[in-house]
Structures are given as structure tokens and as C-alpha cells.
Design a protein around this motif. Structure first.
Motif, PDB file in Angstrom:
ATOM      1  N   SER A 113     -12.468   9.140   4.844  1.00 13.98           N
ATOM      2  CA  SER A 113     -12.258   8.570   6.176  1.00 13.98           C
ATOM      3  C   SER A 113     -13.488   8.809   7.053  1.00 13.98           C
ATOM      4  CB  SER A 113     -11.019   9.202   6.815  1.00 13.98           C
ATOM      5  OG  SER A 113     -10.828   8.685   8.115  1.00 13.98           O
ATOM      6  N   GLY A 114     -13.794   7.829   7.892  1.00 17.96           N
ATOM      7  CA  GLY A 114     -14.897   7.986   8.827  1.00 17.96           C
ATOM      8  C   GLY A 114     -16.243   7.501   8.314  1.00 17.96           C
ATOM      9  N   ILE A 126      -7.362   5.833   6.084  1.00 19.86           N
ATOM     10  CA  ILE A 126      -8.654   5.154   6.014  1.00 19.86           C
ATOM     11  C   ILE A 126      -8.441   3.710   6.443  1.00 19.86           C
ATOM     12  CG2 ILE A 126     -10.552   4.449   4.511  1.00 19.86           C
ATOM     13  CD1 ILE A 126      -9.821   6.829   2.710  1.00 19.86           C
ATOM     14  N   ASN A 127      -8.957   3.367   7.598  1.00 23.47           N
ATOM     15  CA  ASN A 127      -8.781   2.029   8.155  1.00 23.47           C
ATOM     16  C   ASN A 127     -10.127   1.302   8.164  1.00 23.47           C
ATOM     17  OD1 ASN A 127      -5.850   2.087   9.228  1.00 23.47           O
ATOM     18  ND2 ASN A 127      -6.739   3.992  10.024  1.00 23.47           N
ATOM     19  N   LEU A 128     -10.212   0.253   7.378  1.00 26.47           N
ATOM     20  CA  LEU A 128     -11.452  -0.501   7.234  1.00 26.47           C
ATOM     21  C   LEU A 128     -11.266  -1.924   7.733  1.00 26.47           C
ATOM     22  CD1 LEU A 128     -12.338   0.594   3.592  1.00 26.47           C
ATOM     23  CD2 LEU A 128     -13.300   1.540   5.692  1.00 26.47           C
ATOM     24  N   SER A 129     -12.352  -2.536   8.139  1.00 31.13           N
ATOM     25  CA  SER A 129     -12.304  -3.952   8.468  1.00 31.13           C
ATOM     26  C   SER A 129     -12.118  -4.748   7.172  1.00 31.13           C
ATOM     27  CB  SER A 129     -13.598  -4.376   9.159  1.00 31.13           C
ATOM     28  OG  SER A 129     -14.687  -4.333   8.233  1.00 31.13           O
ATOM     29  N   ARG A 130     -11.715  -5.978   7.302  1.00 32.93           N
ATOM     30  CA  ARG A 130     -11.519  -6.801   6.112  1.00 32.93           C
ATOM     31  C   ARG A 130     -12.825  -6.992   5.345  1.00 32.93           C
ATOM     32  NH1 ARG A 130      -7.086 -11.562   7.469  1.00 32.93           N
ATOM     33  NH2 ARG A 130      -5.367 -10.134   8.003  1.00 32.93           N
ATOM     34  N   TYR A 131     -13.916  -7.061   6.069  1.00 36.89           N
ATOM     35  CA  TYR A 131     -15.218  -7.209   5.412  1.00 36.89           C
ATOM     36  C   TYR A 131     -15.546  -5.964   4.589  1.00 36.89           C
ATOM     37  CZ  TYR A 131     -20.265  -7.707   4.789  1.00 36.89           C
ATOM     38  OH  TYR A 131     -21.511  -7.791   4.240  1.00 36.89           O
ATOM     39  N   THR A 148      -3.305  -1.178   1.704  1.00 43.15           N
ATOM     40  CA  THR A 148      -2.158  -0.304   1.966  1.00 43.15           C
ATOM     41  C   THR A 148      -2.417   1.111   1.467  1.00 43.15           C
ATOM     42  OG1 THR A 148      -0.630  -2.178   1.800  1.00 43.15           O
ATOM     43  CG2 THR A 148       0.313   0.022   1.579  1.00 43.15           C
ATOM     44  N   TYR A 149      -3.017   1.204   0.279  1.00 50.58           N
ATOM     45  CA  TYR A 149      -3.306   2.523  -0.291  1.00 50.58           C
ATOM     46  C   TYR A 149      -4.280   3.306   0.591  1.00 50.58           C
ATOM     47  CZ  TYR A 149      -5.081   6.095  -3.463  1.00 50.58           C
ATOM     48  OH  TYR A 149      -5.457   7.299  -4.005  1.00 50.58           O
ATOM     49  N   LEU A 150      -5.342   2.659   1.019  1.00 52.83           N
ATOM     50  CA  LEU A 150      -6.335   3.334   1.850  1.00 52.83           C
ATOM     51  C   LEU A 150      -5.738   3.737   3.195  1.00 52.83           C
ATOM     52  CD1 LEU A 150      -9.514   1.195   1.067  1.00 52.83           C
ATOM     53  CD2 LEU A 150      -8.975   3.486   0.229  1.00 52.83           C
ATOM     54  N   LYS A 151      -4.917   2.880   3.765  1.00 57.53           N
ATOM     55  CA  LYS A 151      -4.279   3.224   5.031  1.00 57.53           C
ATOM     56  C   LYS A 151      -3.325   4.409   4.878  1.00 57.53           C
ATOM     57  CE  LYS A 151      -4.662  -1.252   7.338  1.00 57.53           C
ATOM     58  NZ  LYS A 151      -3.962  -2.485   7.800  1.00 57.53           N
ATOM     59  N   SER A 152      -2.713   4.536   3.704  1.00 59.56           N
ATOM     60  CA  SER A 152      -1.835   5.680   3.456  1.00 59.56           C
ATOM     61  C   SER A 152      -2.617   6.989   3.434  1.00 59.56           C
ATOM     62  CB  SER A 152      -1.095   5.505   2.127  1.00 59.56           C
ATOM     63  OG  SER A 152      -1.939   5.749   1.004  1.00 59.56           O
ATOM     64  N   ARG A 153      -3.948   6.871   3.266  1.00 60.01           N
ATOM     65  CA  ARG A 153      -4.832   8.031   3.285  1.00 60.01           C
ATOM     66  C   ARG A 153      -5.643   8.091   4.582  1.00 60.01           C
ATOM     67  NH1 ARG A 153      -5.120  10.249  -1.767  1.00 60.01           N
ATOM     68  NH2 ARG A 153      -7.099  11.277  -1.300  1.00 60.01           N
ATOM     69  N   TYR A 211     -10.400   5.850  -8.345  1.00 58.58           N
ATOM     70  CA  TYR A 211     -11.704   5.715  -7.698  1.00 58.58           C
ATOM     71  C   TYR A 211     -11.554   5.508  -6.196  1.00 58.58           C
ATOM     72  CZ  TYR A 211     -12.960   5.031 -12.575  1.00 58.58           C
ATOM     73  OH  TYR A 211     -13.102   5.184 -13.929  1.00 58.58           O
ATOM     74  N   LEU A 212     -10.524   4.788  -5.788  1.00 53.75           N
ATOM     75  CA  LEU A 212     -10.268   4.593  -4.363  1.00 53.75           C
ATOM     76  C   LEU A 212      -9.970   5.923  -3.679  1.00 53.75           C
ATOM     77  CD1 LEU A 212      -8.025   1.393  -4.554  1.00 53.75           C
ATOM     78  CD2 LEU A 212     -10.393   1.508  -3.750  1.00 53.75           C
ATOM     79  N   LYS A 213      -9.455   6.864  -4.443  1.00 53.82           N
ATOM     80  CA  LYS A 213      -9.117   8.183  -3.899  1.00 53.82           C
ATOM     81  C   LYS A 213     -10.364   8.926  -3.413  1.00 53.82           C
ATOM     82  CE  LYS A 213      -7.815  11.264  -6.847  1.00 53.82           C
ATOM     83  NZ  LYS A 213      -7.023  11.978  -7.871  1.00 53.82           N
ATOM     84  N   GLU A 214     -11.515   8.555  -3.929  1.00 49.44           N
ATOM     85  CA  GLU A 214     -12.764   9.241  -3.560  1.00 49.44           C
ATOM     86  C   GLU A 214     -13.326   8.779  -2.222  1.00 49.44           C
ATOM     87  OE1 GLU A 214     -13.957  11.787  -5.347  1.00 49.44           O
ATOM     88  OE2 GLU A 214     -12.153  11.503  -6.558  1.00 49.44           O
TER      89      GLU A 214
END
Length: 224
Positions: free
Chosen positions: A219-220, A193-198, A186-191, A213-216
Motif C-alpha cells: 500500500s502507498g 490497496i486502492n489503485l486507479s484503473r490505469y 477486489t483482492y487488492l482493496k481487501s488488503r 504475486y499480488l500479495k507482494e
């Protein structure tokens, strides 16, 4: 959305319930560094905050006291800075006078002390002053006092399990944990950043659910 609070529903409710309590509250917020303790408190209770002080790392007690006077001066909007108190007992007395002059605004006011282990260095007198502030002033006021620190063992030993003036004064405790895997997603998507589950699992195993650290993560880019 990048500045919104992700998850933390139970912790947020603990803080909000303190505002609604008919009694003064002292809340201890514990958790490892960079887990989001300060962000949680400010996002939830920022509009009710009447004073906040963050300890300075590896600073002398006189520097911590000067920092206190600067923060109090800013809150008071003083043309000239408040005189630096000679000790923490005097500092907490000045704080009590400032809060008293604010009057009752119809809702609880929040006093926030962040990085308390840095403030309460050995022989600093900070915990003695805090004990006086709570027992002689805050406990009879419409206040929420929040004490926060990253050194969990120190916080538990010196404050939560204190046998002196702060004995059994903590009314609520929050131990803030890293994001869970769904909260990390959820946090990454709010930024954006859409990742696969893997890929999400790869990142989570590498750096865990620490917001700082996730803030670093950009996207892409792939997880690798």
C-alpha cells in the motif's frame, strides 16, 4: 479480510455441493502454481477435513511415506508417531482404518491430497494405492476425496483420463483460473490497496491475476 476468499463463486459451489451429495465424491482440482488451489479447498472445506497430505518436492518415495505417517500421527494425536508404511497400499489401508474409527459424524468428511504429481512419482505405487482406497473403501463411505496438482497435463493424463483403477472415478472437476481484472481489484482493496484503473491495468498486464504475486504489492506505492 486478508484471509477471506475472493471470487471463486462457481468453484466454491462445486465443493459445497459435494458435501451435500448422497454419494461419495472424488474431485480433481487443477490450475497453475500459486493460483490459490489449496487456499480454495481449505477455506471452503477446512472444517470438514479429516486428513490432508501435501507431497514433498523432489523427495524419495520413502520420504513421502514418512511424511504420510507424520501427518496421520498428528491427526490421530498419537503420543508416538505411526510406523512408516512400507508402501502406498499399506498407507491407504492405515488411512481407511483411521477414518473408519472416526465413525459417521453426520456429514461428509474430506480427504485432501495436495501436489499429487509429487506424491505419485514413477513406480511409487501412489496411484495404485489411491485406486484401492477409492474402489475398496471410500466409494462406500460418506467421503469427499480431493486430489490437487499444479501440473495440469500430468493430472489430466494420469488421473482424469486414467484407464486403470481410477477410470471414470472423478465425479467433479475444477480448473482454477487466475483472478479476473475485477477480482484483482477486489483482492487488492481487501488488503487496503486502492489503485486507479490505469495503475490496476498496469499491474494486471505485468503479473496477471495470481494471488501469490499480488500479495507482494504494498500500500502507498505506485504501480511502477
Amino acid at each position: 479480510m486478508q484471509n477471506s476468499l475472493i471470487g471463486r463463486y462457481d468453484e466454491k459451489q462445486i465443493l459445497l455441493s459435494a458435501l451435500e451429495s448422497p454419494e461419495a465424491e472424488m474431485i480433481a482440482v487443477l490450475g497453475r502454481r500459486r493460483v490459490g488451489k489449496t487456499f480454495l479447498v481449505k477455506q471452503t472445506l477446512g472444517t470438514s477435513m479429516v486428513f490432508e497430505l501435501t507431497g514433498l518436492q523432489n523427495a524419495r518415495n520413502v520420504d513421502q511415506l514418512q511424511n504420510f505417517s507424520l501427518q496421520l500421527s498428528e491427526r490421530m494425536q498419537s503420543v508416538l508417531p505411526v510406523r512408516t508404511p512400507s508402501n502406498w497400499l499399506e498407507a491407504f489401508y492405515l488411512l481407511s482404518q483411521y477414518i473408519q474409527k472416526q465413525g459417521d459424524k453426520g456429514q461428509k468428511q474430506v480427504v485432501f491430497f495436495d501436489e499429487v504429481p509429487w506424491l505419485a512419482s514413477q513406480k511409487s505405487g501412489f496411484l495404485m494405492g489411491l485406486g484401492w482406497f477409492w474402489n475398496s473403501f471410500a466409494v462406500t463411505r460418506n467421503l469427499v476425496v480431493i486430489i490437487c496438482g499444479s501440473a495440469a497435463s500430468w493430472m489430466i493424463q494420469k488421473i482424469v483420463n486414467d484407464r486403470g483403477s481410477l477410470h471414470n472415478r472423478i465425479t467433479k472437476r475444477i480448473f482454477l483460473k487466475p483472478f479476473t481484472l475485477p477480482e484483482t481489484d477486489t483482492y487488492l482493496k481487501s488488503r487496503d490497496i486502492n489503485l486507479s484503473r490505469y495503475e490496476l491495468a498496469q499491474i494486471y498486464m505485468a503479473i496477471g491475476g495470481i494471488p501469490h504475486y499480488l500479495k507482494e504489492i504494498k500500500s502507498g506505492k505506485s504501480a511502477i
